[in-house]
Design a protein around this motif. Structure first.
Motif, mmCIF file in Angstrom:
data_model
loop_
_atom_site.group_PDB
_atom_site.id
_atom_site.type_symbol
_atom_site.label_atom_id
_atom_site.label_comp_id
_atom_site.label_asym_id
_atom_site.label_seq_id
_atom_site.Cartn_x
_atom_site.Cartn_y
_atom_site.Cartn_z
ATOM 1 N N SER A 1 0.836 -1.189 0.000
ATOM 2 C CA SER A 1 0.000 0.000 0.000
ATOM 3 C C SER A 1 0.871 1.240 0.000
ATOM 4 C CB SER A 1 -0.910 0.005 1.239
ATOM 5 O OG SER A 1 -1.822 1.075 1.197
ATOM 6 N N ALA A 2 0.329 2.334 -0.513
ATOM 7 C CA ALA A 2 1.054 3.603 -0.522
ATOM 8 C C ALA A 2 0.066 4.752 -0.477
ATOM 9 C CB ALA A 2 1.940 3.713 -1.755
ATOM 10 N N ILE A 3 0.576 5.898 -0.014
ATOM 11 C CA ILE A 3 -0.244 7.102 0.065
ATOM 12 C C ILE A 3 0.589 8.276 -0.413
ATOM 13 C CG2 ILE A 3 0.347 7.515 2.507
ATOM 14 C CD1 ILE A 3 -2.590 8.488 2.863
ATOM 15 N N SER A 4 -0.013 9.091 -1.239
ATOM 16 C CA SER A 4 0.677 10.255 -1.782
ATOM 17 C C SER A 4 0.751 11.367 -0.745
ATOM 18 C CB SER A 4 -0.075 10.761 -3.019
ATOM 19 O OG SER A 4 0.328 12.076 -3.348
ATOM 20 N N THR B 1 -4.575 7.006 -2.380
ATOM 21 C CA THR B 1 -4.121 5.723 -1.844
ATOM 22 C C THR B 1 -4.052 4.643 -2.916
ATOM 23 O OG1 THR B 1 -6.382 5.151 -1.194
ATOM 24 C CG2 THR B 1 -5.004 6.247 0.449
ATOM 25 N N TYR B 2 -3.193 3.685 -2.681
ATOM 26 C CA TYR B 2 -2.932 2.621 -3.644
ATOM 27 C C TYR B 2 -2.736 1.324 -2.876
ATOM 28 C CZ TYR B 2 -2.140 6.776 -6.333
ATOM 29 O OH TYR B 2 -2.309 7.988 -6.922
ATOM 30 N N TYR B 3 -3.224 0.215 -3.446
ATOM 31 C CA TYR B 3 -3.164 -1.068 -2.766
ATOM 32 C C TYR B 3 -2.775 -2.176 -3.730
ATOM 33 C CZ TYR B 3 -5.810 1.323 0.873
ATOM 34 O OH TYR B 3 -6.212 2.206 1.843
ATOM 35 N N GLY B 4 -2.071 -3.165 -3.188
ATOM 36 C CA GLY B 4 -1.837 -4.381 -3.943
ATOM 37 C C GLY B 4 -3.069 -5.264 -3.916
ATOM 38 N N ASP B 5 -3.170 -6.140 -4.886
ATOM 39 C CA ASP B 5 -4.362 -6.979 -5.015
ATOM 40 C C ASP B 5 -4.567 -7.874 -3.798
ATOM 41 O OD1 ASP B 5 -4.008 -7.515 -8.614
ATOM 42 O OD2 ASP B 5 -4.935 -5.884 -7.466
ATOM 43 N N SER B 6 -3.482 -8.313 -3.177
ATOM 44 C CA SER B 6 -3.610 -9.265 -2.071
ATOM 45 C C SER B 6 -4.216 -8.650 -0.813
ATOM 46 C CB SER B 6 -2.239 -9.867 -1.737
ATOM 47 O OG SER B 6 -1.356 -8.855 -1.288
ATOM 48 N N VAL B 7 -4.228 -7.332 -0.716
ATOM 49 C CA VAL B 7 -4.732 -6.687 0.503
ATOM 50 C C VAL B 7 -5.908 -5.764 0.239
ATOM 51 C CG1 VAL B 7 -2.432 -6.811 1.530
ATOM 52 C CG2 VAL B 7 -3.192 -4.686 0.425
ATOM 53 N N LYS B 8 -6.240 -5.571 -1.022
ATOM 54 C CA LYS B 8 -7.326 -4.645 -1.363
ATOM 55 C C LYS B 8 -8.627 -5.093 -0.715
ATOM 56 C CE LYS B 8 -6.663 -3.117 -5.413
ATOM 57 N NZ LYS B 8 -6.575 -2.997 -6.892
ATOM 58 N N GLY B 9 -9.287 -4.176 -0.046
ATOM 59 C CA GLY B 9 -10.530 -4.499 0.639
ATOM 60 C C GLY B 9 -10.346 -4.948 2.078
ATOM 61 N N ALA C 1 1.788 5.412 -11.484
ATOM 62 C CA ALA C 1 1.523 4.165 -12.208
ATOM 63 C C ALA C 1 2.024 2.934 -11.460
ATOM 64 C CB ALA C 1 2.151 4.226 -13.590
ATOM 65 N N SER C 2 2.950 3.132 -10.517
ATOM 66 C CA SER C 2 3.516 1.989 -9.797
ATOM 67 C C SER C 2 3.893 2.406 -8.384
ATOM 68 C CB SER C 2 4.727 1.421 -10.542
ATOM 69 O OG SER C 2 5.688 2.446 -10.784
ATOM 70 N N ALA C 3 2.908 2.922 -7.674
ATOM 71 C CA ALA C 3 3.166 3.564 -6.382
ATOM 72 C C ALA C 3 3.683 2.606 -5.329
ATOM 73 C CB ALA C 3 1.896 4.245 -5.892
ATOM 74 N N ILE C 4 3.404 1.298 -5.459
ATOM 75 C CA ILE C 4 3.840 0.371 -4.420
ATOM 76 C C ILE C 4 5.067 -0.432 -4.840
ATOM 77 C CG2 ILE C 4 1.549 0.217 -3.379
ATOM 78 C CD1 ILE C 4 1.240 -2.526 -4.729
ATOM 79 N N LEU C 5 5.735 -0.010 -5.864
ATOM 80 C CA LEU C 5 6.947 -0.705 -6.298
ATOM 81 C C LEU C 5 8.108 -0.301 -5.395
ATOM 82 C CD1 LEU C 5 7.843 -2.605 -8.587
ATOM 83 C CD2 LEU C 5 8.599 -0.572 -9.820
ATOM 84 N N PRO C 6 8.752 -1.256 -4.723
ATOM 85 C CA PRO C 6 9.832 -0.911 -3.781
ATOM 86 C C PRO C 6 10.964 -0.098 -4.418
ATOM 87 C CG PRO C 6 9.168 -3.189 -3.471
ATOM 88 C CD PRO C 6 8.470 -2.714 -4.700
ATOM 89 N N LEU C 7 11.123 -0.223 -5.721
ATOM 90 C CA LEU C 7 12.207 0.466 -6.430
ATOM 91 C C LEU C 7 12.238 1.968 -6.156
ATOM 92 C CD1 LEU C 7 14.419 0.453 -8.669
ATOM 93 C CD2 LEU C 7 12.546 0.750 -10.311
ATOM 94 N N TRP C 8 11.069 2.576 -5.970
ATOM 95 C CA TRP C 8 11.003 4.043 -5.850
ATOM 96 C C TRP C 8 11.323 4.552 -4.455
ATOM 97 C CZ3 TRP C 8 11.393 4.673 -10.564
ATOM 98 C CH2 TRP C 8 10.571 4.064 -11.509
ATOM 99 N N TYR C 9 11.489 3.652 -3.494
ATOM 100 C CA TYR C 9 11.605 4.061 -2.099
ATOM 101 C C TYR C 9 13.048 3.957 -1.623
ATOM 102 C CZ TYR C 9 6.575 4.036 -2.149
ATOM 103 O OH TYR C 9 5.276 4.323 -2.449
#
Length: 124
Positions: free
Chosen positions: A48-51, A57-65, A103-111
């Motif tokens: 998950s990520a938040i701007s 907010t953004y979520y991965g499929d495994s945790v959405k909901g 487009a890829s807010a939860i990609l670890p690469l950006w952090y």
């Protein structure tokens, strides 16, 4: 910038936990704060990520909901509310701050700034 996670622990399947990530230092509007997890033998995955700009907010499929990310700007704290936990959610959970890439807010690469992690264990 320093990030400190808290709130991990042991919970039964179906239960809930809320993780906190307290941030010291500047949080500029071009950043995102994300939550990631890493189970033994697996790669670190974004969940998950938040701007920082607009709190989108953004979520991965495994945790959405099931998981909800939120932010208290005054306290410089980001939360991850985790409901209906499953044994598969067992992992070390990390928060991190980095460049916001919609487009890829939860990609670890950006952090590039990471906390030390907090263990979450879900028993069946």
């Amino acid at each position: 910038v320093q990030l400190v996670e808290s709130g991990g622990g042991l919970v039964q399947a179906g239960g809930s936990l809320t993780l906190s990530c307290t941030i010291s230092g500047l949080i500029s509007d071009d950043k995102a704060i994300g939550w990631f997890r890493q189970a033994p033998g697996e790669e670190r995955a974004g969940i998950s990520a938040i701007s920082a700009r607009d709190s989108s907010t953004y979520y991965g499929d495994s945790v959405k909901g099931r998981f909800t990310i939120s932010r208290d700007k005054a306290k410089k704290t980001v939360y991850l509310r985790m409901d209906n936990l499953e044994p598969e959610d067992t992992a070390v959970y990390y928060c991190a701050m980095g460049e916001f890439v919609k487009a890829s807010a939860i990609l670890p690469l950006w952090y590039d700034s990471w906390g030390q992690g907090t263990q979450v264990t879900v028993s069946s």
